[in-house]
Enzyme design. Structure first.
Site, PDB file in Angstrom:
ATOM      1  CB  CYS A 125      -0.875  -0.037   1.248  1.00  0.00           C
ATOM      2  SG  CYS A 125      -1.870   1.440   1.525  1.00  0.00           S
ATOM      3  CG  HIS A 126       0.724   4.686  -2.634  1.00  0.00           C
ATOM      4  ND1 HIS A 126       0.050   3.879  -3.527  1.00  0.00           N
ATOM      5  CD2 HIS A 126       1.700   5.305  -3.349  1.00  0.00           C
ATOM      6  CE1 HIS A 126       0.586   4.013  -4.721  1.00  0.00           C
ATOM      7  NE2 HIS A 126       1.579   4.871  -4.650  1.00  0.00           N
ATOM      8  CB  THR A 127       0.003   3.568   4.282  1.00  0.00           C
ATOM      9  OG1 THR A 127      -1.170   4.199   3.756  1.00  0.00           O
ATOM     10  CG2 THR A 127       0.254   4.089   5.675  1.00  0.00           C
ATOM     11  CG  HIS A 153      -0.880  -1.796   6.063  1.00  0.00           C
ATOM     12  ND1 HIS A 153       0.164  -1.201   5.390  1.00  0.00           N
ATOM     13  CD2 HIS A 153      -2.000  -1.210   5.593  1.00  0.00           C
ATOM     14  CE1 HIS A 153      -0.310  -0.300   4.568  1.00  0.00           C
ATOM     15  NE2 HIS A 153      -1.634  -0.288   4.652  1.00  0.00           N
ATOM     16  CD  GLU A 154      -3.532  -3.632   0.476  1.00  0.00           C
ATOM     17  OE1 GLU A 154      -4.264  -2.624   0.508  1.00  0.00           O
ATOM     18  OE2 GLU A 154      -2.746  -3.845  -0.463  1.00  0.00           O
ATOM     19  CB  CYS A 198     -10.907  -4.866  21.858  1.00  0.00           C
ATOM     20  SG  CYS A 198     -11.727  -3.481  22.664  1.00  0.00           S
ATOM     21  CB  CYS A 216     -11.959  -0.213  24.087  1.00  0.00           C
ATOM     22  SG  CYS A 216     -12.155   0.278  22.369  1.00  0.00           S
ATOM     23  CB  CYS A 260     -15.108  -1.483  20.528  1.00  0.00           C
ATOM     24  SG  CYS A 260     -13.597  -1.825  19.600  1.00  0.00           S
ATOM     25  CB  CYS A 280     -10.288  -0.829  18.440  1.00  0.00           C
ATOM     26  SG  CYS A 280      -9.870  -1.818  19.879  1.00  0.00           S
ATOM     27  NE  ARG A 324      -3.292   4.183  15.815  1.00  0.00           N
ATOM     28  CZ  ARG A 324      -2.039   4.639  15.734  1.00  0.00           C
ATOM     29  NH1 ARG A 324      -1.098   4.169  16.534  1.00  0.00           N
ATOM     30  NH2 ARG A 324      -1.719   5.567  14.844  1.00  0.00           N
ATOM     31  CB  CYS A 363      -5.095  -1.643   3.551  1.00  0.00           C
ATOM     32  SG  CYS A 363      -5.014   0.153   3.707  1.00  0.00           S
ATOM     33  NE  ARG A 410      -3.059  -1.750  -2.433  1.00  0.00           N
ATOM     34  CZ  ARG A 410      -3.025  -0.433  -2.178  1.00  0.00           C
ATOM     35  NH1 ARG A 410      -2.459   0.414  -3.027  1.00  0.00           N
ATOM     36  NH2 ARG A 410      -3.534   0.049  -1.061  1.00  0.00           N
TER      37      ARG A 410
HETATM   38  N1  LIG Z   1      -7.265   6.596   5.580  1.00  0.00           N
HETATM   39  C1  LIG Z   1      -6.985   5.330   5.358  1.00  0.00           C
HETATM   40  O1  LIG Z   1      -7.465   4.440   6.063  1.00  0.00           O
HETATM   41  C2  LIG Z   1      -6.099   4.959   4.230  1.00  0.00           C
HETATM   42  C3  LIG Z   1      -5.375   5.908   3.556  1.00  0.00           C
HETATM   43  N2  LIG Z   1      -4.556   5.564   2.524  1.00  0.00           N
HETATM   44  C4  LIG Z   1      -3.893   6.652   1.821  1.00  0.00           C
HETATM   45  O2  LIG Z   1      -4.682   6.949   0.674  1.00  0.00           O
HETATM   46  C5  LIG Z   1      -3.872   7.594  -0.316  1.00  0.00           C
HETATM   47  C6  LIG Z   1      -4.094   6.944  -1.657  1.00  0.00           C
HETATM   48  O3  LIG Z   1      -3.549   5.654  -1.693  1.00  0.00           O
HETATM   49  P1  LIG Z   1      -3.401   4.872  -3.090  1.00  0.00           P
HETATM   50  O4  LIG Z   1      -4.694   4.840  -3.807  1.00  0.00           O
HETATM   51  O5  LIG Z   1      -2.752   3.584  -2.766  1.00  0.00           O
HETATM   52  O6  LIG Z   1      -2.392   5.877  -3.815  1.00  0.00           O
HETATM   53  P2  LIG Z   1      -2.009   6.101  -5.364  1.00  0.00           P
HETATM   54  O7  LIG Z   1      -0.741   6.882  -5.374  1.00  0.00           O
HETATM   55  O8  LIG Z   1      -2.055   4.807  -6.085  1.00  0.00           O
HETATM   56  O9  LIG Z   1      -3.173   6.996  -5.923  1.00  0.00           O
HETATM   57  C7  LIG Z   1      -3.170   8.382  -5.875  1.00  0.00           C
HETATM   58  C8  LIG Z   1      -3.553   8.915  -7.242  1.00  0.00           C
HETATM   59  O10 LIG Z   1      -3.640  10.334  -7.152  1.00  0.00           O
HETATM   60  C9  LIG Z   1      -2.987  10.887  -8.291  1.00  0.00           C
HETATM   61  N3  LIG Z   1      -2.607  12.264  -8.015  1.00  0.00           N
HETATM   62  C10 LIG Z   1      -1.398  12.750  -7.630  1.00  0.00           C
HETATM   63  N4  LIG Z   1      -1.465  14.079  -7.493  1.00  0.00           N
HETATM   64  C11 LIG Z   1      -2.729  14.447  -7.790  1.00  0.00           C
HETATM   65  C12 LIG Z   1      -3.419  15.697  -7.827  1.00  0.00           C
HETATM   66  N5  LIG Z   1      -2.804  16.838  -7.514  1.00  0.00           N
HETATM   67  N6  LIG Z   1      -4.720  15.696  -8.168  1.00  0.00           N
HETATM   68  C13 LIG Z   1      -5.354  14.545  -8.491  1.00  0.00           C
HETATM   69  N7  LIG Z   1      -4.747  13.341  -8.477  1.00  0.00           N
HETATM   70  C14 LIG Z   1      -3.456  13.290  -8.132  1.00  0.00           C
HETATM   71  C15 LIG Z   1      -1.836   9.928  -8.539  1.00  0.00           C
HETATM   72  O11 LIG Z   1      -1.310  10.062  -9.855  1.00  0.00           O
HETATM   73  P3  LIG Z   1       0.086   9.330 -10.244  1.00  0.00           P
HETATM   74  O12 LIG Z   1      -0.309   7.985 -10.769  1.00  0.00           O
HETATM   75  O13 LIG Z   1       0.673  10.198 -11.309  1.00  0.00           O
HETATM   76  O14 LIG Z   1       0.907   9.261  -8.999  1.00  0.00           O
HETATM   77  C16 LIG Z   1      -2.551   8.605  -8.344  1.00  0.00           C
HETATM   78  O15 LIG Z   1      -3.238   8.218  -9.514  1.00  0.00           O
HETATM   79  C17 LIG Z   1      -2.441   7.508   0.204  1.00  0.00           C
HETATM   80  O16 LIG Z   1      -2.151   8.737   0.834  1.00  0.00           O
HETATM   81  C18 LIG Z   1      -2.516   6.403   1.249  1.00  0.00           C
HETATM   82  O17 LIG Z   1      -1.504   6.523   2.209  1.00  0.00           O
HETATM   83  C19 LIG Z   1      -4.453   4.276   2.086  1.00  0.00           C
HETATM   84  C20 LIG Z   1      -5.161   3.300   2.721  1.00  0.00           C
HETATM   85  C21 LIG Z   1      -6.020   3.552   3.870  1.00  0.00           C
HETATM   86  N1  LIG Z   2       1.032   7.333  11.391  1.00  0.00           N
HETATM   87  C1  LIG Z   2       0.597   8.479  10.644  1.00  0.00           C
HETATM   88  C2  LIG Z   2      -0.790   8.354  10.139  1.00  0.00           C
HETATM   89  C3  LIG Z   2      -0.995   7.145   9.272  1.00  0.00           C
HETATM   90  C4  LIG Z   2      -2.458   6.960   9.023  1.00  0.00           C
HETATM   91  O1  LIG Z   2      -3.201   7.902   8.970  1.00  0.00           O
HETATM   92  N2  LIG Z   2      -2.865   5.730   8.850  1.00  0.00           N
HETATM   93  C5  LIG Z   2      -4.235   5.415   8.534  1.00  0.00           C
HETATM   94  C6  LIG Z   2      -4.280   4.174   7.774  1.00  0.00           C
HETATM   95  S1  LIG Z   2      -3.410   4.309   6.291  1.00  0.00           S
HETATM   96  C7  LIG Z   2      -3.468   2.820   5.671  1.00  0.00           C
HETATM   97  O2  LIG Z   2      -2.925   2.535   4.671  1.00  0.00           O
HETATM   98  C8  LIG Z   2      -5.073   5.163   9.754  1.00  0.00           C
HETATM   99  O3  LIG Z   2      -5.921   4.288   9.826  1.00  0.00           O
HETATM  100  N3  LIG Z   2      -4.927   5.921  10.752  1.00  0.00           N
HETATM  101  C9  LIG Z   2      -5.626   5.746  11.975  1.00  0.00           C
HETATM  102  C10 LIG Z   2      -4.743   5.148  13.005  1.00  0.00           C
HETATM  103  O4  LIG Z   2      -5.227   4.907  14.111  1.00  0.00           O
HETATM  104  O5  LIG Z   2      -3.570   4.921  12.714  1.00  0.00           O
HETATM  105  C11 LIG Z   2       0.776   9.771  11.410  1.00  0.00           C
HETATM  106  O6  LIG Z   2       1.186   9.733  12.565  1.00  0.00           O
HETATM  107  O7  LIG Z   2       0.496  10.810  10.806  1.00  0.00           O
HETATM  108 ZN   LIG Z   3      -2.913   0.767   3.456  1.00  0.00          ZN
HETATM  109 ZN   LIG Z   4     -11.853  -1.685  21.146  1.00  0.00          ZN
END
Ligand SMILES: NC(=O)C1=CN([C@@H]2O[C@H](COP(=O)(O)OP(=O)(O)OC[C@H]3O[C@@H](n4cnc5c(N)ncnc54)[C@H](OP(=O)(O)O)[C@@H]3O)[C@@H](O)[C@H]2O)C=CC1
Ligand SMILES: N[C@@H](CCC(=O)N[C@@H](CSC=O)C(=O)NCC(=O)O)C(=O)O
Ligand SMILES: [Zn+2]
Ligand SMILES: [Zn+2]
Length: 377
Positions: free
Chosen positions: A46-48, A68-69, A98, A101, A104, A112, A116, A175, A371
C-alpha cells in the site's frame, strides 16, 4: 511442530528511513497471551508502506518490518485466545476491534483503543517485539508486519475469513479496497447524489466502484495522471477531469463548482496531498456538501481553508480503514467478493516474488500500478 517455539523465516526489513527493504533471516518469537502467530502467504503493498519507508510518517520507527495488507493461515495462538485457531484463514487488521473498549462500544467509530498506543510505537501490547534479526530487535508496523513470512499480532487484530476465498486476492481487503468501500457504504446519502473522487489509485478506484454500487447519480474522477481515465471509467466514473488540462489559472474546485450547478454533494481525497484536500472541500456544494479525507499526508503537513467554507455548511471529515470494524465486517466483505458484488482481482496490476519486493515498491511510482501482490513463499 512449531507451537511454542521461535520460528526462523525470511522477512523484508527496512533498516532505516529511505532505504530499500532487505530480505533477512528473522526469528519470530511464539505468541504470548492474547496473541496470534500467522503464516503470511500473500501481501499487497500500500502507499502507506511506502510513505513510512520513505520517512514521511511521524510515527515511523526503524528498523521495522512493514506491510499491512496481508492474508495468511494461523500457525499458533497464545494463551487466552478465543475465536481464532491454528489453520484459520485470516486477514491481519491494522484497525483492531476488541468489542470492549470505549471506542468499540460507542457505536460511533471503528477506531479501537485497545492496542493502538503500543501499535503506534511499533510494539506488541506488552511493549516488546516478537522479531529479531542479526541479534537486533526489529519493530512491528501497524500491528501487522505482513512483509514477514511469519508475524505475530494481537488477537483483537485478526479477522477470520472463509478458506474458500483465495488469499492471493483477498489480502487486498486488508486495506485499500476495504477503505474505499467503507468510506462510501458507511456514509448515508450517496445514492442519487453527485460525487467527486480526487486520486484514482486503489483507494480512489474503490470509492468510485462503491459509489457506483450504491447508485450515485454522477461520479467525477479527478487525477493528474491521464492513464487513470480508463481505470476510473472501468470502475464506474461518469466523468474524468485532469486538473493539468484545465485552462491556465483555473482551479479544479472552481471548475467542479461550475459544471455541477454549485458543487458536489460528496467529495473524497484519495491523494494524501493537502492542497488537493482543500480543493476537495471547496468543490463541495454550499449548505450540505461533505468532503472526506482518506489520503495520508506527510509529517508536518497541515490542511487549511477559509473558515467561511465551513460556516456556509460544508463538512470536512476523515476516515481510517473506511470506518470498517474488521472482525465483524471483513468476513462479510469477503463473501461479497465471492458472490461477485465487490471487485478485487481487477485491482491487481503486478504480482511479484518475495525476493522482488522492492520492484513492487518501484512499480508504485510508475503510474501504472494499482496494486502489487507479493507471493511470500
Ligand atoms: N485513511 C486510510 O485508512 C487509508 C489511507 N490511505 C492513503 O490513501 C492515499 C491513496 O492511496 P493509493 O490509492 O494507494 O495511492 P495512489 O498513489 O495509487 O493513488 C493516488 C492517485 O492520485 C494521483 N494524483 C497525484 N497528485 C494528484 C493531484 N494533484 N490531483 C489529483 N490526483 C493526483 C496519482 O497520480 P500518479 O499515478 O501520477 O501518482 C494517483 O493516480 C495515500 O495517501 C494512502 O496513504 C491508504 C489506505 C487507507
Ligand atoms: N502514522 C501516521 C498516520 C498514518 C495513518 O493515517 N494511517 C491510517 C491508515 S493508512 C493505511 O494505509 C489510519 O488508519 N490511521 C488511523 C490510526 O489509528 O492509525 C501519522 O502519525 O500521521
Ligand atoms: Zn494501506
Ligand atoms: Zn476496542
Amino acid at each position: 511442530m512449531t507451537t511454542g517455539k521461535p520460528i526462523t523465516c525470511k522477512a523484508a526489513v527496512c533498516w532505516a528511513a529511505g532505504e530499500p527493504l532487505k530480505i533477512e533471516e528473522v526469528e519470530v518469537a511464539p505468541p504470548k497471551a492474547h496473541e496470534v502467530r500467522i503464516h503470511i502467504l500473500y501481501t499487497g503493498i500500500c502507499h502507506t508502506d511506502e510513505y513510512t519507508r520513505s520517512g514521511k510518517d511521524s510515527e515511523g520507527v526503524f528498523p521495522v518490518i512493514l506491510g499491512h495488507e496481508g492474508g495468511g493461515v494461523v500457525e499458533s495462538v497464545g494463551e487466552g485466545v478465543v475465536g481464532v485457531k491454528p489453520g484459520d484463514h485470516v486477514i491481519p487488521l491494522y484497525t483492531a476491534e476488541c468489542k470492549e473498549c470505549k471506542f468499540c462500544k460507542s457505536g460511533k467509530t471503528n477506531l479501537c483503543g485497545k492496542v493502538r498506543a503500543t501499535q503506534g510505537q511499533g510494539l506488541m501490547p506488552d511493549k516488546s517485539s516478537r522479531f529479531t534479526a542479526k541479534g537486533q530487535s526489529i519493530y512491528h508496523f501497524m500491528g501487522t508486519s505482513t512483509f514477514s513470512q511469519y508475524t505475530v499480532v494481537a488477537d483483537v487484530s485478526v479477522a477470520v475469513v472463509t478458506p474458500k476465498a483465495p488469499l492471493e486476492k483477498i489480502c487486498l481487503l486488508g486495506c485499500g479496497i476495504t477503505t474505499g468501500w467503507g468510506a462510501v457504504v458507511k456514509q448515508p446519502g450517496i445514492k442519487g447524489s453527485t460525487v467527486a473522487v480526487f486520486g484514482c489509485g486503489c483507494i480512489g478506484l474503490s470509492v468510485i466502484q462503491s459509489s457506483s454500487l450504491v447508485g450515485a447519480s454522477r461520479i467525477i474522477a479527478v487525477d493528474t495522471n491521464p492513464n487513470k481515465k480508463e481505470w476510473a471509467t472501468k470502475f464506474g466514473a461518469t466523468d474524468f477531469i485532469n486538473p493539468k488540462e484545465l485552462p491556465e489559472g483555473t482551479r479544479i474546485q472552481d471548475h467542479l463548482v461550475e459544471i455541477t450547478d454549485g458543487g458536489l454533494d460528496y467529495t473524497f481525497d484519495c491523494t494524501g496531498q493537502v492542497q488537493v484536500m482543500r480543493a476537495a472541500l471547496e468543490a463541495c456544494h454550499k449548505g450540505w456538501g461533505i468532503s472526506t479525507i482518506i489520503g495520508v499526508a506527510a509529517a508536518g503537513q497541515e490542511i487549511s481553508t477559509r473558515p467561511f467554507q465551513l460556516v456556509t455548511g460544508r463538512v470536512w471529515r476523515g476516515t481510517a480503514f473506511g470506518g470498517v470494524k474488521g472482525r465483524t465486517e471483513l468476513p462479510g466483505l469477503v463473501e461479497d467478493y465471492l458472490k461477485g458484488s465487490v471487485k478485487v482481482d481487477e485491482y491487481i496490476t503486478h504480482q511479484v516474488k518475495f525476493e522482488e519486493i522492492n520492484a513492487g515498491f518501484e512499480a508504485m511510482h510508475s503510474g501504472d500500478c494499482i496494486r502489487a501482490v507479493v507471493d511470500m513463499s
